[in-house]
Enzyme design. Structure first.
Site, PDB file in Angstrom:
ATOM      1  N   GLU A 183       0.853  -1.186   0.000  1.00 53.95           N
ATOM      2  CA  GLU A 183       0.000   0.000   0.000  1.00 53.95           C
ATOM      3  C   GLU A 183       0.891   1.240   0.000  1.00 53.95           C
ATOM      4  O   GLU A 183       1.796   1.371   0.820  1.00 53.95           O
ATOM      5  CB  GLU A 183      -0.923  -0.015   1.230  1.00 53.95           C
ATOM      6  CG  GLU A 183      -1.874   1.166   1.253  1.00 53.95           C
ATOM      7  CD  GLU A 183      -3.188   0.884   1.986  1.00 53.95           C
ATOM      8  OE1 GLU A 183      -3.422  -0.271   2.394  1.00 53.95           O
ATOM      9  OE2 GLU A 183      -3.984   1.828   2.137  1.00 53.95           O
ATOM     10  N   GLU A 307     -10.710   4.561   8.952  1.00 52.09           N
ATOM     11  CA  GLU A 307     -10.882   4.143   7.556  1.00 52.09           C
ATOM     12  C   GLU A 307     -11.390   2.711   7.453  1.00 52.09           C
ATOM     13  O   GLU A 307     -10.873   1.909   6.680  1.00 52.09           O
ATOM     14  CB  GLU A 307      -9.558   4.314   6.793  1.00 52.09           C
ATOM     15  CG  GLU A 307      -9.065   5.754   6.795  1.00 52.09           C
ATOM     16  CD  GLU A 307      -7.819   5.994   5.954  1.00 52.09           C
ATOM     17  OE1 GLU A 307      -7.003   5.081   5.817  1.00 52.09           O
ATOM     18  OE2 GLU A 307      -7.690   7.123   5.420  1.00 52.09           O
ATOM     19  N   ARG A 340      -2.160   3.897  16.800  1.00 49.33           N
ATOM     20  CA  ARG A 340      -2.159   5.059  15.915  1.00 49.33           C
ATOM     21  C   ARG A 340      -3.277   6.051  16.227  1.00 49.33           C
ATOM     22  O   ARG A 340      -4.404   5.648  16.529  1.00 49.33           O
ATOM     23  CB  ARG A 340      -2.264   4.627  14.449  1.00 49.33           C
ATOM     24  CG  ARG A 340      -1.068   3.797  14.015  1.00 49.33           C
ATOM     25  CD  ARG A 340      -1.223   3.327  12.598  1.00 49.33           C
ATOM     26  NE  ARG A 340      -0.769   4.273  11.613  1.00 49.33           N
ATOM     27  CZ  ARG A 340      -1.451   4.620  10.527  1.00 49.33           C
ATOM     28  NH1 ARG A 340      -2.663   4.154  10.311  1.00 49.33           N
ATOM     29  NH2 ARG A 340      -0.936   5.445   9.659  1.00 49.33           N
ATOM     30  N   ARG A 352     -12.061  17.389   9.715  1.00 49.73           N
ATOM     31  CA  ARG A 352     -11.216  16.202   9.866  1.00 49.73           C
ATOM     32  C   ARG A 352      -9.930  16.508  10.633  1.00 49.73           C
ATOM     33  O   ARG A 352      -9.442  15.683  11.400  1.00 49.73           O
ATOM     34  CB  ARG A 352     -10.881  15.653   8.468  1.00 49.73           C
ATOM     35  CG  ARG A 352      -9.847  14.571   8.493  1.00 49.73           C
ATOM     36  CD  ARG A 352      -9.680  13.927   7.140  1.00 49.73           C
ATOM     37  NE  ARG A 352      -8.466  13.110   7.097  1.00 49.73           N
ATOM     38  CZ  ARG A 352      -8.005  12.512   6.019  1.00 49.73           C
ATOM     39  NH1 ARG A 352      -8.654  12.628   4.874  1.00 49.73           N
ATOM     40  NH2 ARG A 352      -6.912  11.792   6.056  1.00 49.73           N
ATOM     41  N   LYS A 376       0.764  11.067  13.271  1.00 54.43           N
ATOM     42  CA  LYS A 376       1.355  11.554  12.017  1.00 54.43           C
ATOM     43  C   LYS A 376       1.891  12.971  12.219  1.00 54.43           C
ATOM     44  O   LYS A 376       1.410  13.699  13.082  1.00 54.43           O
ATOM     45  CB  LYS A 376       0.315  11.550  10.898  1.00 54.43           C
ATOM     46  CG  LYS A 376      -0.047  10.139  10.419  1.00 54.43           C
ATOM     47  CD  LYS A 376      -0.907  10.146   9.166  1.00 54.43           C
ATOM     48  CE  LYS A 376      -1.255   8.707   8.762  1.00 54.43           C
ATOM     49  NZ  LYS A 376      -2.048   8.609   7.519  1.00 54.43           N
ATOM     50  N   ASP A 381      -2.902  14.369   6.469  1.00 53.57           N
ATOM     51  CA  ASP A 381      -2.370  13.102   5.971  1.00 53.57           C
ATOM     52  C   ASP A 381      -1.135  13.290   5.091  1.00 53.57           C
ATOM     53  O   ASP A 381      -1.254  13.212   3.871  1.00 53.57           O
ATOM     54  CB  ASP A 381      -3.468  12.378   5.186  1.00 53.57           C
ATOM     55  CG  ASP A 381      -3.115  10.932   4.910  1.00 53.57           C
ATOM     56  OD1 ASP A 381      -2.179  10.429   5.546  1.00 53.57           O
ATOM     57  OD2 ASP A 381      -3.779  10.306   4.071  1.00 53.57           O
ATOM     58  N   GLU A 409       3.543   9.203  -1.048  1.00 48.80           N
ATOM     59  CA  GLU A 409       2.162   9.067  -1.502  1.00 48.80           C
ATOM     60  C   GLU A 409       1.619  10.364  -2.108  1.00 48.80           C
ATOM     61  O   GLU A 409       0.907  10.332  -3.103  1.00 48.80           O
ATOM     62  CB  GLU A 409       1.297   8.636  -0.305  1.00 48.80           C
ATOM     63  CG  GLU A 409      -0.187   8.596  -0.597  1.00 48.80           C
ATOM     64  CD  GLU A 409      -1.020   8.179   0.611  1.00 48.80           C
ATOM     65  OE1 GLU A 409      -0.449   7.859   1.674  1.00 48.80           O
ATOM     66  OE2 GLU A 409      -2.254   8.164   0.482  1.00 48.80           O
ATOM     67  N   HIS A 535      -4.403  18.403   0.072  1.00 48.62           N
ATOM     68  CA  HIS A 535      -5.278  17.293  -0.323  1.00 48.62           C
ATOM     69  C   HIS A 535      -6.041  17.558  -1.622  1.00 48.62           C
ATOM     70  O   HIS A 535      -7.258  17.351  -1.710  1.00 48.62           O
ATOM     71  CB  HIS A 535      -6.264  16.956   0.800  1.00 48.62           C
ATOM     72  CG  HIS A 535      -6.450  15.475   0.968  1.00 48.62           C
ATOM     73  ND1 HIS A 535      -6.945  14.686  -0.045  1.00 48.62           N
ATOM     74  CD2 HIS A 535      -6.199  14.643   2.012  1.00 48.62           C
ATOM     75  CE1 HIS A 535      -6.992  13.424   0.385  1.00 48.62           C
ATOM     76  NE2 HIS A 535      -6.531  13.366   1.634  1.00 48.62           N
TER      77      HIS A 535
END
Ligand code: GCW
Length: 715
Positions: A183, A307, A340, A352, A376, A381, A409, A535
């Protein structure tokens, strides 16, 4: 005959004249290339022998093996292993194997179990390089430190260095699936050949371990946080145990990502409720089973209620209930839980960016001593730029582990050059202002919290089966930078880049390469998400621009949710008048950043929704400034490839070509990002292009029509 001899002589002469760096290289050797040195440089090494007295452990053998590999590469012959002192020897000493030698280092004890000292000195009339440590692992780290110094051109005759890691847990998180897909992986398949394990142990695992040990990385979570129940069944525990056996001599512990509902899914319990005694008992038995196979197993990493992953909230229990139950099962074995904090739910109408803090801050102080909360670097993200996560400095009684993403990513996968050192450094050096006088994220991490004082940093790995390991030559630097910053979170990104470049490319090119690296991340920010935008990437795969997407199932999956652009303005209002997320920061910061005038311009649209006409400090209006940033990003991408082109005479042909091709692609994609973004924002703002600005190459519709169903790295 004469002519033939002449031709042969010419051939030989040409072969000898080819500098060592011109030899083809494919990147497999990472920064541990040990290419032949010229005579003067060989003399400077002053490595006539390796001295180790006593029986060497597998770890010491790894250290000796590495020193021999390097001396063989650099000087043509491996330094022999001896036991008596001699001039020019590299001496490995711990208090256990050579107390008198180790005693040459004052206060060696203070360097702890993983620290080391390097010192050039004269002993019994002999000139030696002493590598001293309290343990064998310290010797291995010290040996790599000497190799790093030698490989990056440090003055070896003046060596006097001591170092100990500032964080205890320095861990790679592999998001590797059991079918060997990865991933968010852009470097081929998983390096774990699960199918052939446990019998077949790929030699690559040793090279992986060497690379990690060279940086001080001491843990690896082998499987994806989006985990499967099977990983905790006997056959898979055996596979993990085989990997653990290979990594052990290099000081690397194995961890596994655990799926919270494992016992239920394996039909061995009737529920996964963390407070149900049968569930706790199952996890205790499971932990015992794992430790029978892997006596130094590190523990579990858990993504829960995030998620779509199962978690304690499925049973109306808290994250602390879930984490503590697992922690109890691991505690008798000294294992830990890395839980996490990456949680958010679309059902909640709140921003969010607020959700992790809202969820975890009230739990501060209620976690078991062997739980770390893994956070994080930013609250959304892994974006090209985010402000530091407000949980840092706010959780006073809970040890926090940093989670960085090494795999890119959101920064162009493995095709774009984006050195992440500056991104990591920016977060680590951010002042949380949670203490009088300042308290940076690095300090928060180093200090630890809670009764056990655990400290750590995790990096989502960018490692795969690719010959380059990381999918590109420059992406190796991100693995390197992560490791060095996990050892010392206050280290400098530039210094790390220099060190890496000098070892990875010819020293003469190191300065220019470092400069390229240092500008690269900001270039990406500029052509993707300038001024605090975030994002805006393509749906699912996150490749390319898609700021227009507004039709996905959850509001917070849509780029329009994040930029909120309309006729009047752009940006996410997180002040008290907006989502209120700003209040999660220390009062002083919250106050400063609640006014756009005192918000750093690079975070402006992260915290504020502003009119297109807003006057920027540069004197330009926001719209003009935004377009200027996109243009700057493109010109920076162009500059990267031009700077690289100038290095051609210094770089081996294979790597030169590899990098050139990628930089050309990056430039093309930077243009695409710029054009699509400008076209889109212009369509919502309705404003004309600022004077002198080039119009996008294609129509907005054309950009919107692009689809990438086979983009790599999806879960
Ligand atoms: O960054 C996002 C990724 C998901 C990832 C998730 C997470 C492993 O898009 O692929 O899932 O975050 O961090 O859990």
């Amino acid at each position: 005959m004469k002519r033939i001899l002449g031709a042969i002589a010419l051939l030989v002469a040409t072969a000898l004249a080819v500098p060592a760096w011109a030899v083809e290289e494919d990147g497999y050797q990472l920064w541990m290339r040990y290419r032949p040195l010229d005579r003067a440089a060989q003399a400077r090494l002053d490595a006539s022998a390796i001295i180790y007295q006593g029986a060497a452990s597998p770890t010491v053998n790894a250290a000796i093996g590495e020193l021999q590999r390097a001396t063989k590469g650099w000087a043509g012959h491996a330094a022999p292993l001896r036991s008596g002192l001699q001039d020019g020897a590299i001496v490995l000493a711990t208090p256990a194997n050579a107390p008198q030698l180790a005693a040459q280092i004052d206060g060696l004890k203070t360097l702890g179990a993983e620290g080391y000292a390097l010192k050039r000195l004269k002993l019994q009339g002999r000139r030696i390089t002493l590598i001293a440590a309290n343990t064998d692992i310290g010797l291995l780290y010290g040996s790599f430190a000497w190799l790093r110094a030698a490989g990056s051109g440090a003055a070896l005759d003046k060596l006097d260095e001591r170092s100990a890691p500032k964080l205890q847990l320095r861990v790679l998180n592999h998001w590797d699936n059991l079918d060997r897909t990865v991933e968010r992986g852009y470097a081929g398949e998983s390096i774990w050949d699960w199918w052939a394990l446990p019998e077949v142990r790929d030699r690559r695992y040793i090279d992986y371990a060497r690379a990690n040990a060279s940086l001080g990385i001491n843990g690896a979570v082998l499987n994806n946080v989006n985990s499967k129940a099977e990983i905790l069944t006997a056959p898979w525990i055996a596979k993990a145990a085989a990997v653990a056996d290979v990594l052990r001599p290099y000081g690397i512990r194995v961890y596994l990502s655990a799926r919270f509902s494992t016992p239920l899914e394996l039909k061995e319990t009737a529920t996964a409720d963390p407070l149900a005694p049968e569930v706790a008992a199952w996890w205790r038995r499971k932990a015992d089973e794992i430790y029978r196979a892997i006596p130094d197993f590190g523990g579990f990493l858990v993504k829960a209620n995030s998620e779509g992953q199962p978690g304690p909230q499925d049973y109306h229990r808290s994250h602390a209930d879930g984490a503590n139950m697992l922690a109890q099962a691991l505690a008798p074995h000294k294992g830990i839980v890395m839980w996490r904090a990456f949680v958010y739910a679309a059902e909640k109408p709140v921003d969010r960016a607020r959700q992790a803090y809202d969820e975890f801050k009230p739990l501060d102080g209620s976690f078991a001593p062997n739980v770390m909360v893994q956070v994080k670097n930013g609250a959304i993200d892994f974006q090209p730029r985010e402000p530091f996560h407000p949980l840092f400095g706010a959780m006073k009684h809970t040890p926090l582990m940093m989670e960085f993403q090494i795999t890119k990513e959101y920064l162009g996968f493995a095709t774009h050059l984006a050195y992440l050192g500056p991104l990591f450094q920016e977060t680590l050096r951010s002042d949380t202002r949670q203490r009088e006088g300042g308290w940076t994220v690095a300090q928060v991490l180093e200090e630890g919290a809670g009764p056990a004082g655990l400290t750590g940093m995790a990096g989502v790995a960018n490692i795969g089966s690719s010959r380059t390991w990381s999918g590109s030559h420059f992406d190796q630097a991100n693995w390197y930078a992560f490791g060095r910053l996990a050892w010392n979170p206050q280290a400098s990104a530039r210094h790390i880049a220099q060190e890496w470049a000098a070892q990875t490319f010819p020293p003469a090119a190191a300065k220019d390469i470092t400069d390229m690296m240092m500008m690269s991340r900001e270039a990406v920010v500029n052509y993707m998400t300038p001024l605090g935008l975030h994002h805006l990437m393509g749906t699912g795969h996150h490749h390319g621009p898609a700021p227009w997407v507004d039709d996905l199932g959850r509001p917070d999956w849509n780029p329009v949710y994040y930029h909120k652009a309309d006729r009047k303005g752009v940006g996410f209002d997180r002040t008290a008048g907006g989502s209120g997320a700003l209040a999660q920061y220390a009062p002083e910061l919250a106050r400063r950043w609640s006014d756009p005038r005192s918000t750093p311009p690079e975070l402006l649209l992260w915290f504020h929704h502003l009119p297109w006409t807003y006057a920027m400090p540069s004197g330009r209006d926001l719209w003009t400034e935004l377009v200027a940033h996109y243009d700057l990003g493109v010109s920076q991408a162009d500059e990267l490839r031009k700077r690289w082109a100038k290095l051609r005479p210094m770089i081996d042909a294979e790597r030169f070509e590899d990098v050139s091709t990628l930089l050309d692609k990056q430039y093309k994609e930077a243009l695409w990002w710029r054009d699509a973004s400008v076209a889109y924002f212009q369509s919502v703002s309705g404003l004309p292009l600022p004077a002198g600005v080039r119009a996008p190459e294609r129509s907005l519709e054309e950009y919107k029509r692009q689809r990438f169903p086979f983009a790599p790295g999806r879960g």
